[in-house]
Design a protein around this motif. Sequence first.
Motif, short mmCIF file in Angstrom:
data_model
loop_
_atom_site.label_atom_id
_atom_site.label_comp_id
_atom_site.label_asym_id
_atom_site.label_seq_id
_atom_site.Cartn_x
_atom_site.Cartn_y
_atom_site.Cartn_z
N PRO A 241 23.79 63.62 0.68
CA PRO A 241 23.17 64.35 -0.44
C PRO A 241 23.39 65.86 -0.33
CG PRO A 241 21.64 62.76 0.54
CD PRO A 241 22.80 62.86 1.47
N ASN A 242 23.20 66.56 -1.45
CA ASN A 242 23.33 68.02 -1.42
C ASN A 242 22.27 68.72 -2.27
OD1 ASN A 242 24.31 67.47 -3.99
ND2 ASN A 242 26.36 68.30 -3.64
N TYR A 243 21.07 68.14 -2.31
CA TYR A 243 19.97 68.76 -3.04
C TYR A 243 18.97 69.47 -2.12
CZ TYR A 243 17.32 64.69 -1.49
OH TYR A 243 16.72 63.73 -0.71
N ASP A 244 19.19 69.44 -0.81
CA ASP A 244 18.25 70.04 0.14
C ASP A 244 18.28 71.56 0.03
OD1 ASP A 244 20.17 71.08 2.60
OD2 ASP A 244 20.99 69.37 1.51
N THR A 245 17.27 72.21 0.61
CA THR A 245 17.13 73.66 0.46
C THR A 245 18.31 74.42 1.05
OG1 THR A 245 15.81 73.73 2.50
CG2 THR A 245 14.61 73.59 0.42
N VAL A 246 18.86 73.94 2.16
CA VAL A 246 19.98 74.63 2.79
C VAL A 246 21.20 74.58 1.88
CG1 VAL A 246 21.58 74.64 4.74
CG2 VAL A 246 19.13 74.27 5.13
N THR A 247 21.51 73.39 1.37
CA THR A 247 22.69 73.25 0.50
C THR A 247 22.50 74.04 -0.79
OG1 THR A 247 23.04 71.03 1.40
CG2 THR A 247 24.24 71.60 -0.58
N ILE A 248 21.30 74.01 -1.34
CA ILE A 248 21.02 74.79 -2.54
C ILE A 248 21.27 76.28 -2.27
CG2 ILE A 248 19.21 75.58 -4.12
CD1 ILE A 248 19.96 72.80 -4.83
N ALA A 249 20.79 76.78 -1.12
CA ALA A 249 20.98 78.19 -0.78
C ALA A 249 22.47 78.52 -0.62
CB ALA A 249 20.22 78.52 0.51
N VAL A 283 14.09 62.43 -4.72
CA VAL A 283 14.97 63.58 -4.94
C VAL A 283 14.32 64.53 -5.95
CG1 VAL A 283 17.24 64.34 -5.74
CG2 VAL A 283 17.02 62.20 -4.43
N LEU A 284 13.83 63.99 -7.04
CA LEU A 284 13.18 64.83 -8.06
C LEU A 284 11.98 65.56 -7.47
CD1 LEU A 284 12.91 65.78 -10.98
CD2 LEU A 284 11.52 63.75 -11.43
N ASN A 285 11.15 64.84 -6.72
CA ASN A 285 9.96 65.45 -6.14
C ASN A 285 10.32 66.57 -5.18
OD1 ASN A 285 7.00 65.37 -5.86
ND2 ASN A 285 7.43 64.73 -3.76
N ASP A 286 11.36 66.36 -4.38
CA ASP A 286 11.81 67.38 -3.43
C ASP A 286 12.21 68.66 -4.18
OD1 ASP A 286 14.03 68.85 -1.88
OD2 ASP A 286 13.21 67.53 -0.34
N CYS A 287 12.98 68.50 -5.25
CA CYS A 287 13.45 69.67 -6.00
C CYS A 287 12.33 70.35 -6.75
CB CYS A 287 14.57 69.25 -6.95
SG CYS A 287 16.07 68.72 -6.10
N VAL A 288 11.37 69.58 -7.26
CA VAL A 288 10.20 70.18 -7.89
C VAL A 288 9.46 71.07 -6.90
CG1 VAL A 288 7.89 69.65 -8.79
CG2 VAL A 288 9.89 68.44 -9.70
N HIS A 289 9.34 70.60 -5.68
CA HIS A 289 8.66 71.40 -4.65
C HIS A 289 9.46 72.64 -4.30
CE1 HIS A 289 4.99 69.27 -3.60
NE2 HIS A 289 5.63 68.15 -3.89
N GLN A 290 10.78 72.56 -4.36
CA GLN A 290 11.58 73.77 -4.14
C GLN A 290 11.27 74.82 -5.21
OE1 GLN A 290 15.80 73.40 -3.10
NE2 GLN A 290 15.50 71.21 -2.74
#
Length: 358
Positions: A241-249, A283-290
């Motif tokens: 996956p690539n939705y984590d905070t590190v990849t987003i940054a 995945v959605l919940n993780d990104c909402v929290h970001q």
Amino acid sequence: MHPTLLNNVNVAALDVLLTPDDIKRRLPMTDTAAATVLTGRDTVQRILDHQDHRVFVVVGPCSIHDLKAAREYAQRLRELANEVGDTLVLIMRVYFEKPRTTVGWKGLINDPHLDDSFNVAEGLQIARALLLEIAEMGLPTGTEALDPLCPQYLDDLLAWTAIGARTTESQTHREMASGLSTPVGFKNATNGNLDVAINALQSAARPHSFLGINQHGQSAVIRTTGNRYGHVVLRGGTEGPNYDTVTIALCEQELIKNKLPLNLVVDCSHANARKDPALQPLVLNDCVHQILEGNRSIVGFMIESNLEWGNQPIPADRSQLKYGVSVTDACVDWTTTAKMLREARAKLKDVLPGRFAS
């Protein structure tokens, strides 16, 4: 030498299609549908310009194969869109073309009867009729642009377009995107490579000249002005996956380095969910929290959703198809979809209005 020895050696037939004009005369745009499309496009553009604080969600079946189920889904989604519209802009995913890794059903336009009869002329009309019907409900739609001729038949009814992971690197699709009337999301490559999407944004933003057809079906050189509403869609890849905070940054850094707008859409399905629909809510919940923790680049989501859970193979006896179940990628069901979107709205509704205030 006889010309048949030189031309179309491996072509069995050339079936002449109705022109885009012909099909649009049969299925003309209405004032209500036009208003839906224009409002949908303007809203997405304003979100991408950070002038509208909401996020957009492209949600719906992996592919459309059953018109009755598609209409029912659209009606349900329209009602939910009214409920969550202060926070989430819902766009129905209406995918008619399916890229295949090897072989398989290529979608409703290519094979509307799911039986290898390949009645493309009928498929184009069915697709346009459905888009028109959904637009008249007041619900904007999005699709994947695969065949470069299809936009001439359908583009006027769409609010958002995706270029898929297999075609983001294609010059043909970058050129096509430069002339599309909608905002365009470019997915990262199937291996997770982001560079191809970044390059695609830069290419599609510039003018191009390429071969195509006009509304009369004539071969034409299409000259575009460029599409400044391109954005990246993160869908994961073979490496994970690539939705984590590190990849987003890291993705944000690449956009900044290339002087591109900080706009990211996260695809909650595909490799980000490891093709398991049960992981899409996570995945959605993780990104909402970001977003709750201060992220300003995530402006949209994609969700593969249908009336019922999972997927099914296409049976030899089409009457055995299960109603509301995907025939391509596995989807979350409607109950899960509604829960996901209501929960996301509840968490974001008080946070988003001040997101781009400073």
